[in-house]
Every structure is written in structure tokens, then in C-alpha cells.
Design a protein around this motif. Structure first.
Motif, PDB file in Angstrom:
ATOM      1  N   PHE A 155       0.847  -1.209   0.000  1.00 33.52           N
ATOM      2  CA  PHE A 155       0.000   0.000   0.000  1.00 33.52           C
ATOM      3  C   PHE A 155       0.881   1.256   0.000  1.00 33.52           C
ATOM      4  CE2 PHE A 155      -3.743  -2.458   1.796  1.00 33.52           C
ATOM      5  CZ  PHE A 155      -4.652  -2.077   0.812  1.00 33.52           C
ATOM      6  N   VAL A 156       1.895   1.253   0.854  1.00 31.23           N
ATOM      7  CA  VAL A 156       2.770   2.429   0.946  1.00 31.23           C
ATOM      8  C   VAL A 156       3.513   2.631  -0.380  1.00 31.23           C
ATOM      9  CG1 VAL A 156       4.812   3.387   2.098  1.00 31.23           C
ATOM     10  CG2 VAL A 156       2.980   2.352   3.451  1.00 31.23           C
ATOM     11  N   LYS A 157       3.915   1.519  -0.992  1.00 29.00           N
ATOM     12  CA  LYS A 157       4.606   1.618  -2.293  1.00 29.00           C
ATOM     13  C   LYS A 157       3.704   2.289  -3.341  1.00 29.00           C
ATOM     14  CE  LYS A 157       6.137   0.139  -6.423  1.00 29.00           C
ATOM     15  NZ  LYS A 157       5.429  -0.192  -7.652  1.00 29.00           N
ATOM     16  N   MET A 158       2.412   1.955  -3.328  1.00 32.66           N
ATOM     17  CA  MET A 158       1.479   2.598  -4.272  1.00 32.66           C
ATOM     18  C   MET A 158       1.448   4.108  -4.031  1.00 32.66           C
ATOM     19  SD  MET A 158      -1.823   0.077  -4.171  1.00 32.66           S
ATOM     20  CE  MET A 158      -1.563  -1.559  -3.530  1.00 32.66           C
ATOM     21  N   GLY A 159       1.381   4.475  -2.762  1.00 30.07           N
ATOM     22  CA  GLY A 159       1.347   5.902  -2.425  1.00 30.07           C
ATOM     23  C   GLY A 159       2.620   6.605  -2.859  1.00 30.07           C
ATOM     24  N   LEU A 160       3.773   5.965  -2.614  1.00 25.65           N
ATOM     25  CA  LEU A 160       5.046   6.562  -3.003  1.00 25.65           C
ATOM     26  C   LEU A 160       5.158   6.670  -4.521  1.00 25.65           C
ATOM     27  CD1 LEU A 160       7.438   4.695  -0.511  1.00 25.65           C
ATOM     28  CD2 LEU A 160       6.598   7.053  -0.334  1.00 25.65           C
ATOM     29  N   SER A 161       4.488   5.772  -5.240  1.00 26.73           N
ATOM     30  CA  SER A 161       4.543   5.794  -6.703  1.00 26.73           C
ATOM     31  C   SER A 161       3.819   7.008  -7.286  1.00 26.73           C
ATOM     32  CB  SER A 161       3.910   4.528  -7.290  1.00 26.73           C
ATOM     33  OG  SER A 161       4.667   3.396  -6.948  1.00 26.73           O
ATOM     34  N   VAL A 162       2.842   7.511  -6.572  1.00 27.41           N
ATOM     35  CA  VAL A 162       2.056   8.620  -7.127  1.00 27.41           C
ATOM     36  C   VAL A 162       2.399   9.978  -6.499  1.00 27.41           C
ATOM     37  CG1 VAL A 162       0.155   7.084  -7.777  1.00 27.41           C
ATOM     38  CG2 VAL A 162       0.072   8.251  -5.564  1.00 27.41           C
ATOM     39  N   LEU A 163       3.336   9.989  -5.558  1.00 23.67           N
ATOM     40  CA  LEU A 163       3.721  11.260  -4.922  1.00 23.67           C
ATOM     41  C   LEU A 163       4.392  12.192  -5.923  1.00 23.67           C
ATOM     42  CD1 LEU A 163       5.477  10.541  -1.489  1.00 23.67           C
ATOM     43  CD2 LEU A 163       3.383  11.843  -1.855  1.00 23.67           C
ATOM     44  N   PRO A 164       4.151  13.486  -5.793  1.00 28.90           N
ATOM     45  CA  PRO A 164       4.931  14.434  -6.597  1.00 28.90           C
ATOM     46  C   PRO A 164       6.420  14.328  -6.223  1.00 28.90           C
ATOM     47  CG  PRO A 164       3.116  15.537  -5.438  1.00 28.90           C
ATOM     48  CD  PRO A 164       3.183  14.140  -4.922  1.00 28.90           C
ATOM     49  N   ASP A 165       7.289  14.565  -7.200  1.00 25.03           N
ATOM     50  CA  ASP A 165       8.732  14.510  -6.977  1.00 25.03           C
ATOM     51  C   ASP A 165       9.185  15.338  -5.779  1.00 25.03           C
ATOM     52  OD1 ASP A 165      10.266  12.817  -8.442  1.00 25.03           O
ATOM     53  OD2 ASP A 165      10.419  14.149 -10.186  1.00 25.03           O
ATOM     54  N   SER A 166       8.577  16.506  -5.645  1.00 27.21           N
ATOM     55  CA  SER A 166       9.013  17.434  -4.593  1.00 27.21           C
ATOM     56  C   SER A 166       8.821  16.861  -3.194  1.00 27.21           C
ATOM     57  CB  SER A 166       8.234  18.744  -4.716  1.00 27.21           C
ATOM     58  OG  SER A 166       6.845  18.459  -4.658  1.00 27.21           O
ATOM     59  N   GLU A 167       7.971  15.849  -3.055  1.00 29.49           N
ATOM     60  CA  GLU A 167       7.718  15.253  -1.736  1.00 29.49           C
ATOM     61  C   GLU A 167       8.688  14.123  -1.397  1.00 29.49           C
ATOM     62  OE1 GLU A 167       5.870  15.979   0.753  1.00 29.49           O
ATOM     63  OE2 GLU A 167       4.661  17.581  -0.122  1.00 29.49           O
ATOM     64  N   MET A 168       9.393  13.608  -2.391  1.00 29.93           N
ATOM     65  CA  MET A 168      10.198  12.408  -2.157  1.00 29.93           C
ATOM     66  C   MET A 168      11.237  12.554  -1.039  1.00 29.93           C
ATOM     67  SD  MET A 168       8.743  10.070  -3.726  1.00 29.93           S
ATOM     68  CE  MET A 168       9.844   8.694  -3.418  1.00 29.93           C
ATOM     69  N   PRO A 169      11.887  13.732  -0.886  1.00 33.03           N
ATOM     70  CA  PRO A 169      12.852  13.852   0.219  1.00 33.03           C
ATOM     71  C   PRO A 169      12.230  13.581   1.600  1.00 33.03           C
ATOM     72  CG  PRO A 169      13.121  15.654  -1.333  1.00 33.03           C
ATOM     73  CD  PRO A 169      11.868  14.931  -1.748  1.00 33.03           C
ATOM     74  N   ASN A 170      10.930  13.758   1.731  1.00 28.70           N
ATOM     75  CA  ASN A 170      10.278  13.496   3.020  1.00 28.70           C
ATOM     76  C   ASN A 170      10.020  12.004   3.263  1.00 28.70           C
ATOM     77  OD1 ASN A 170      10.008  16.245   3.737  1.00 28.70           O
ATOM     78  ND2 ASN A 170       8.255  16.426   2.351  1.00 28.70           N
ATOM     79  N   PHE A 171      10.304  11.182   2.261  1.00 28.57           N
ATOM     80  CA  PHE A 171       9.926   9.773   2.381  1.00 28.57           C
ATOM     81  C   PHE A 171      11.084   8.807   2.140  1.00 28.57           C
ATOM     82  CE2 PHE A 171       6.105  12.188   1.753  1.00 28.57           C
ATOM     83  CZ  PHE A 171       5.277  11.662   2.739  1.00 28.57           C
TER      84      PHE A 171
END
Ligand SMILES: [Zn+2]
Length: 320
Positions: A155-171
Motif C-alpha cells: 500500500f505504501v509503495k502505491m502511495g510513493l509511486s504517485v507522490l509528486p517529486d518534490s515530496e520524495m525527500p520526506n519519504f
């Protein structure tokens, strides 16, 4: 205030939609830059890795033929496909069976004498039980072997797949966690699951990301919400640097699902529960019960998509 109004107030005060899609057959969306691909799960680019396959941003097993990701390399695609997405496929099989059964033949209950619950064999091994007092049909379906924590990671992987690039440093920690092959430690938090009885379109998927508003003291920074068929899953995307409590979703303020458009009085109210997917060991033979009310069948047949429709997407203020 009733629980739905309370939830609506809570989320509208504290969260903002940052992205959302309603997926329908024939509509293809590719997230990310196909000309300049960087894998967000391993940090590699070509030629250190390859991007030959089109990666599904949500598992194909959910019926996703629309949303793809340029953010996932072939190696990571194989890592997830042979690992956590396999667990997810096994775990979610009953829901998919449920949707298929409805789509094909409807449900024909088999009543047996005066017994309270009359079970009968059904296609693909599920049992149907009818409660003759409440007139409710319960489908009892068996999940295939899965490790619950792997399902949570999927489930978390699905969420990370659709996150905007700018959010990735938080994850970064969440990415490291879902890549770990063992499920021995890391995050554990409940998933909010909502089930709406009745017949639903089975070819639509609704995806939503909501982020805590600046200045809000809500504990969880980001939620990923996935809805299809009769179900909605609300999953916290863990961000230790941003979450205001280590196990943010279990704090009292988050004890309600993200609100959906109010169901019509003609239909049964949706039911919600917390799914505990913290188990690390493989689970065999688990069964899940799904309610289906036969006497309201003709009324529920024409039911509009409660979760997966555009109304669920536009219920709140949005950044885009
Ligand atoms: Zn990769």
C-alpha cells in the motif's frame, strides 16, 4: 455532530488534496519524465539500471490499466513484483473475486431449511452464508498466503509511486523500508478500511493524496487514499521527519476515514474498520467476510460510484 460530518470537518480543517486521479479504462497516464528517467526507489538512472518495462503505479491485479510510472526501474519493478506486490495480490484476491462474482452472475443465495446461516459452495471456493434474521448474505472468502506487513508495504509503495517529486525527500525512510526483503522492523500503523455494500462499478479506481495543511497540528503528514469497487483504503505514508507522532494514525484525531459524498438514504451506510497489517509471519487460510444484502439488490444495482467517482475528488480544496 454525526461521524461523517465530524470527519468532514476534521479533514477540511487539516488537510489539502495535492493530487488525485479517477482511472477509467482507455485513459492512460504516465507519471514522471520518460525522457530523463530516475528511479525513485533505488536512485539509479540508465545505464546503471534499465527502464524497458512500463511500471504500473498501482498493481495490475487491481484492474489498473491506466496509471503508469516512469519513476520505477526494471530492477525495482521485479523486486516489488516478486515480493510485496505478490503478497498484496494474495491478500486482495477475495475482494477481486467479490467484484468478479458480482460483475458476472450476481448473487443467488441458497437457503437451507430454517437454519440461521445456510452455507453453500460457490465459484472459486468461497462460501456464502445467509443470516435469515437480518436477511444479510455474507460471502466468506479465503485469502491466499501473505505476510500482512508486506501488504502494508505494498500500500505504501502505491502511495510513493504517485507522490509528486518534490515530496520524495520526506519519504526516504519509507522508501528504504518498503525495499527491505525481510519484514522484521520498521513502521507499523493501521490502514483505515471502508466497505460500502451494494453493486459498484468494477472498472474504476480513485486515487487521492492529501497532505497536512501548514500550521495544522494533525499528527500524520500525508495520506494516500485508494478506492475501487466497494472498498476504500486510507494509508498513512510514514514520514518521521514530518509526522507529529511516531504512530500518527492511531492518535485519536485520525479515527475516522476521509469523508466521501454522503450515501443516499436508499443505501446501507458504509462501514469502516482499522486493518492491522503489522504481522510479519506468513498467514495461511485467513478468511474474510463481506456483506451483501439480497433484498436490496435491485435498489443497489443502479448505485452510483460512491468512492470512485469524481465527487470524491472534488469534495475538498485542492492545490491543483
Ligand atoms: Zn530502481
Amino acid at each position: 455532530m454525526n461521524p461523517i460530518d465530524k470527519a468532514r470537518f476534521f479533514y477540511s480543517q487539516n488537510y489539502r488534496k495535492i493530487a488525485g486521479w479517477v482511472l477509467e479504462p482507455g485513459k492512460k497516464i504516465i507519471l514522471g519524465d520518460q525522457e530523463n528517467q530516475l528511479c525513485r526507489f533505488c536512485g539509479k538512472r540508465a545505464p546503471d539500471t534499465s527502464f524497458r518495462l512500463s511500471a504500473h503505479a498501482l498493481p495490475e491485479s487491481l484492474g489498473n490499466k491506466s496509471l503508469f510510472s516512469a519513476y520505477e526501474c526494471d530492477e525495482c519493478n521485479a523486486l516489488f513484483g516478486n515480493g510485496i506486490e505478490n503478497d498484496f495480490g494474495n491478500w486482495s484476491k477475495p475482494m477481486r473475486t467479490f467484484a468478479r462474482i458480482r460483475g458476472k452472475n450476481g448473487i443467488l443465495p441458497f437457503r437451507h431449511g430454517d437454519s440461521k446461516a445456510a452455507p453453500c459452495q460457490f465459484e472459486d471456493d468461497p462460501l456464502v452464508a445467509v443470516d435469515l434474521h437480518t436477511r444479510e448474505i455474507m460471502l466468506q472468502l479465503r485469502r491466499d498466503a501473505h505476510a500482512p506487513l508486506a501488504v502494508l508495504k505494498a500500500f505504501v509503495k502505491m502511495g510513493l509511486s504517485v507522490l509528486p517529486d518534490s515530496e520524495m525527500p520526506n519519504f526516504a525512510q519509507a522508501v528504504a523500508w518498503i525495499r527491505k526483503r525481510d519484514h522484521l522492523d520498521g513502521f507499523a500503523f493501521p490502514v483505515i478500511h471502508t466497505f460500502a455494500p451494494g453493486l459498484m462499478p468494477n472498472d474504476r479506481i480513485s486515487v487521492l493524496l492529501i497532505r497536512r495543511k501548514d500550521g495544522s497540528s494533525a499528527a500524520a503528514y500525508m495520506f494516500f487514499i485508494l478506492a475501487y469497487g466497494n472498498e476504500m483504503f486510507q494509508v498513512m505514508l510514514p514520514s518521521p521527519g514530518r509526522d507529529l507522532a511516531p504512530n500518527a494514525i492511531s492518535s485519536a484525531e485520525s479515527l475516522a476515514p476521509y469523508p466521501f459524498p454522503p450515501p443516499s438514504a436508499r443505501f446501507d451506510a458504509p462501514r469502516f474498520q482499522f486493518l492491522d497489517l503489522s504481522g510479519q509471519q506468513l498467514v495461511h487460510g485467513e478468511t474474510v467476510s463481506m456483506p451483501m444484502d439480497s433484498d436490496k439488490k435491485e435498489k443497489t444495482f443502479a448505485r452510483p460510484a460512491l468512492f470512485a467517482g469524481p465527487a470524491a475528488q472534488s469534495a475538498f480544496a485542492s492545490d491543483n
